[in-house]
Design an enzyme around this catalytic site. Structure first.
Site, PDB file in Angstrom:
ATOM      1  N   HIS A   1      55.144  73.378  -0.248  1.00 10.92           N
ATOM      2  CA  HIS A   1      56.527  73.805  -0.454  1.00 10.92           C
ATOM      3  C   HIS A   1      57.268  74.194   0.831  1.00 10.92           C
ATOM      4  O   HIS A   1      56.698  74.766   1.747  1.00 10.92           O
ATOM      5  CB  HIS A   1      56.563  74.988  -1.431  1.00 10.92           C
TER       6      HIS A   1
ATOM      7  N   HIS B   1      54.133  61.213  11.779  1.00 12.29           N
ATOM      8  CA  HIS B   1      53.125  60.537  10.952  1.00 12.29           C
ATOM      9  C   HIS B   1      52.151  61.597  10.450  1.00 12.29           C
ATOM     10  O   HIS B   1      51.475  62.252  11.256  1.00 12.29           O
ATOM     11  CB  HIS B   1      52.400  59.482  11.789  1.00 12.29           C
TER      12      HIS B   1
HETATM   13  C1  LIG Z   1      42.774  63.981  18.996  1.00 14.56           C
HETATM   14  C2  LIG Z   1      42.593  62.601  19.562  1.00 14.56           C
HETATM   15  C3  LIG Z   1      43.971  61.884  19.607  1.00 14.56           C
HETATM   16  C4  LIG Z   1      42.061  62.791  20.991  1.00 14.56           C
HETATM   17  O1  LIG Z   1      41.975  61.588  21.639  1.00 14.56           O
HETATM   18  P1  LIG Z   1      41.810  61.618  23.249  1.00 14.56           P
HETATM   19  O2  LIG Z   1      43.003  62.280  23.865  1.00 14.56           O
HETATM   20  O3  LIG Z   1      41.516  60.212  23.633  1.00 14.56           O
HETATM   21  O4  LIG Z   1      40.609  62.614  23.509  1.00 14.56           O
HETATM   22  P2  LIG Z   1      39.086  62.273  23.846  1.00 14.56           P
HETATM   23  O5  LIG Z   1      38.540  61.262  22.886  1.00 14.56           O
HETATM   24  O6  LIG Z   1      39.004  61.963  25.309  1.00 14.56           O
HETATM   25  O7  LIG Z   1      38.361  63.646  23.557  1.00 14.56           O
HETATM   26  C5  LIG Z   1      38.576  64.787  24.371  1.00 14.56           C
HETATM   27  C6  LIG Z   1      37.681  65.897  23.840  1.00 14.56           C
HETATM   28  O8  LIG Z   1      38.146  66.307  22.541  1.00 14.56           O
HETATM   29  C7  LIG Z   1      37.120  66.112  21.560  1.00 14.56           C
HETATM   30  N1  LIG Z   1      37.788  65.585  20.357  1.00 14.56           N
HETATM   31  C8  LIG Z   1      38.575  64.503  20.270  1.00 14.56           C
HETATM   32  N2  LIG Z   1      39.039  64.352  19.029  1.00 14.56           N
HETATM   33  C9  LIG Z   1      38.522  65.356  18.326  1.00 14.56           C
HETATM   34  C10 LIG Z   1      38.652  65.734  16.965  1.00 14.56           C
HETATM   35  N3  LIG Z   1      39.422  65.030  16.108  1.00 14.56           N
HETATM   36  N4  LIG Z   1      38.001  66.839  16.554  1.00 14.56           N
HETATM   37  C11 LIG Z   1      37.227  67.556  17.415  1.00 14.56           C
HETATM   38  N5  LIG Z   1      37.079  67.247  18.723  1.00 14.56           N
HETATM   39  C12 LIG Z   1      37.702  66.153  19.162  1.00 14.56           C
HETATM   40  C13 LIG Z   1      36.161  65.101  22.182  1.00 14.56           C
HETATM   41  O9  LIG Z   1      34.877  65.227  21.624  1.00 14.56           O
HETATM   42  C14 LIG Z   1      36.220  65.497  23.628  1.00 14.56           C
HETATM   43  O10 LIG Z   1      35.466  66.658  23.810  1.00 14.56           O
HETATM   44  P3  LIG Z   1      34.669  66.945  25.191  1.00 14.56           P
HETATM   45  O11 LIG Z   1      35.715  67.004  26.267  1.00 14.56           O
HETATM   46  O12 LIG Z   1      33.975  68.238  24.934  1.00 14.56           O
HETATM   47  O13 LIG Z   1      33.765  65.772  25.370  1.00 14.56           O
HETATM   48  C15 LIG Z   1      41.659  61.706  18.689  1.00 14.56           C
HETATM   49  O14 LIG Z   1      40.289  62.009  18.917  1.00 14.56           O
HETATM   50  C16 LIG Z   1      41.936  61.871  17.191  1.00 14.56           C
HETATM   51  O15 LIG Z   1      41.408  62.751  16.506  1.00 14.56           O
HETATM   52  N6  LIG Z   1      42.817  60.964  16.701  1.00 14.56           N
HETATM   53  C17 LIG Z   1      43.257  60.967  15.327  1.00 14.56           C
HETATM   54  C18 LIG Z   1      42.862  59.657  14.656  1.00 14.56           C
HETATM   55  C19 LIG Z   1      43.427  59.548  13.268  1.00 14.56           C
HETATM   56  O16 LIG Z   1      43.740  60.516  12.618  1.00 14.56           O
HETATM   57  N7  LIG Z   1      43.597  58.318  12.830  1.00 14.56           N
HETATM   58  C20 LIG Z   1      44.190  58.048  11.540  1.00 14.56           C
HETATM   59  C21 LIG Z   1      45.211  56.935  11.660  1.00 14.56           C
HETATM   60  S1  LIG Z   1      45.995  56.609  10.115  1.00 14.56           S
END
Ligand SMILES: CC(C)(COP(=O)(O)OP(=O)(O)OC[C@H]1O[C@@H](n2cnc3c(N)ncnc32)[C@H](O)[C@@H]1OP(=O)(O)O)[C@@H](O)C(=O)NCCC(=O)NCCS
Length: 250
Positions: free
Chosen positions: A148, A157
């Site tokens: 709400h 998104h």
């Molecule tokens: C958050 C996100 C954008 C980060 O991507 P990034 O900037 O490339 O970051 P990295 O993959 O380099 O990760 C950096 C750190 O964050 C951590 N991390 C990344 N995503 C995480 C998540 N969702 N939850 C917990 N930790 C996460 C990694 O393990 C890494 O940790 P470290 O430094 O201790 O090794 C990505 O991991 C994510 O969650 N994307 C969402 C995907 C999604 O929802 N898709 C649906 C599409 S419809």
């Protein structure tokens, strides 16, 4: 065109973007049966002439004015995942005189007093609760919950299965990852990213990335002052106004 589309008196609609999200939008539009889907356009020229789930890729976005004249397409939905590109393409279609259509799956549940902007995609099973405001070019993806009085800003998104409690604000261009949870009254700043599965219990600054349970910043964004204005780091004299929120304002 599918046989279901033939001889239709419904407004003719094109889907801009023939990727994965385009397929989702096509499925929604066919289920909703509000428009005659005449085809896709996609910036990848190699897709022109191919069929996606039985619907032809008619050309590229630059061909839209011609398509408008030749086949009488009046409506468009932008099925592009990138928030900034989706917003820019929507502006372009608007300038060309297209009606920006909404794609709302019949299984979505929208409160009667919730408001939606234009070019909004509400996927299967999404729930929008009382008095929430959804801005232009928003994707409310499969099974997400917007509780709400939440404000969902332009070109955001909300990914599948994300859950937003009451009175959450998501500023324009932000991305809330799959399965994320945001507790009540939290503000996600513009163009911020909430990682998959995060549990957000405090405001996320604009342009930051937050992940984990509870969510922590892994990419710094702007700085919040006592007055809740956002400031650009190292430039504390310059105020960065919060961007436009939901279409109906906040
Ligand atoms: C958050 C996100 C954008 C980060 O991507 P990034 O900037 O490339 O970051 P990295 O993959 O380099 O990760 C950096 C750190 O964050 C951590 N991390 C990344 N995503 C995480 C998540 N969702 N939850 C917990 N930790 C996460 C990694 O393990 C890494 O940790 P470290 O430094 O201790 O090794 C990505 O991991 C994510 O969650 N994307 C969402 C995907 C999604 O929802 N898709 C649906 C599409 S419809």
């Amino acid at each position: 065109m599918t046989s279901a589309n033939q001889h239709s008196q419904k407004p003719r609609c094109v889907i801009v973007g023939a990727g994965g999200h385009g397929r989702v939008v096509l499925d929604i539009l066919i289920n909703a049966a509000q428009y005659e889907v005449v085809g896709f356009v996609d910036s990848n020229a190699e897709l022109t002439g191919r069929r996606i789930d039985g619907i032809e890729v008619l050309g590229q976005p630059a061909d839209l004015p011609i398509l408008r004249k030749q086949i009488g397409v009046t409506h468009g939905v932008i099925a592009i995942g990138d928030n900034g590109v989706r917003r820019a393409v929507a502006d372009r279609l608007d300038d060309l005189g297209f009606v920006l259509a909404n794609a709302i799956h019949p299984s979505a549940n929208l409160a009667r007093n919730a408001t939606l902007g234009r070019n909004v995609v509400v996927a299967a099973g999404a729930v929008v609760c009382a008095h929430s405001q959804i801005g232009d070019s928003v994707i409310l993806n499969t099974g997400c919950i917007v509780d709400h009085e939440s404000l969902i800003g332009t070109a955001t998104h909300i990914c599948p299965g994300a859950r937003l409690a009451g009175r959450v604000t998501v500023e324009s261009g932000a991305f809330v990852g799959i399965g994320a949870t945001i507790i009540q009254s939290v503000r996600i700043g513009y163009e911020a990213i909430v990682g998959a599965g995060a549990v957000v219990i405090e405001d996320a600054p604009p342009m930051s990335t937050v992940v984990g349970v509870p969510a922590r910043q892994i990419k710094a964004g702007l700085i919040k002052t006592q007055s809740r204005e956002w400031l650009i780091p190292e430039m504390t004299a310059v105020k960065q106004p919060a961007r436009d929120l939901a279409a109906a304002g906040s």
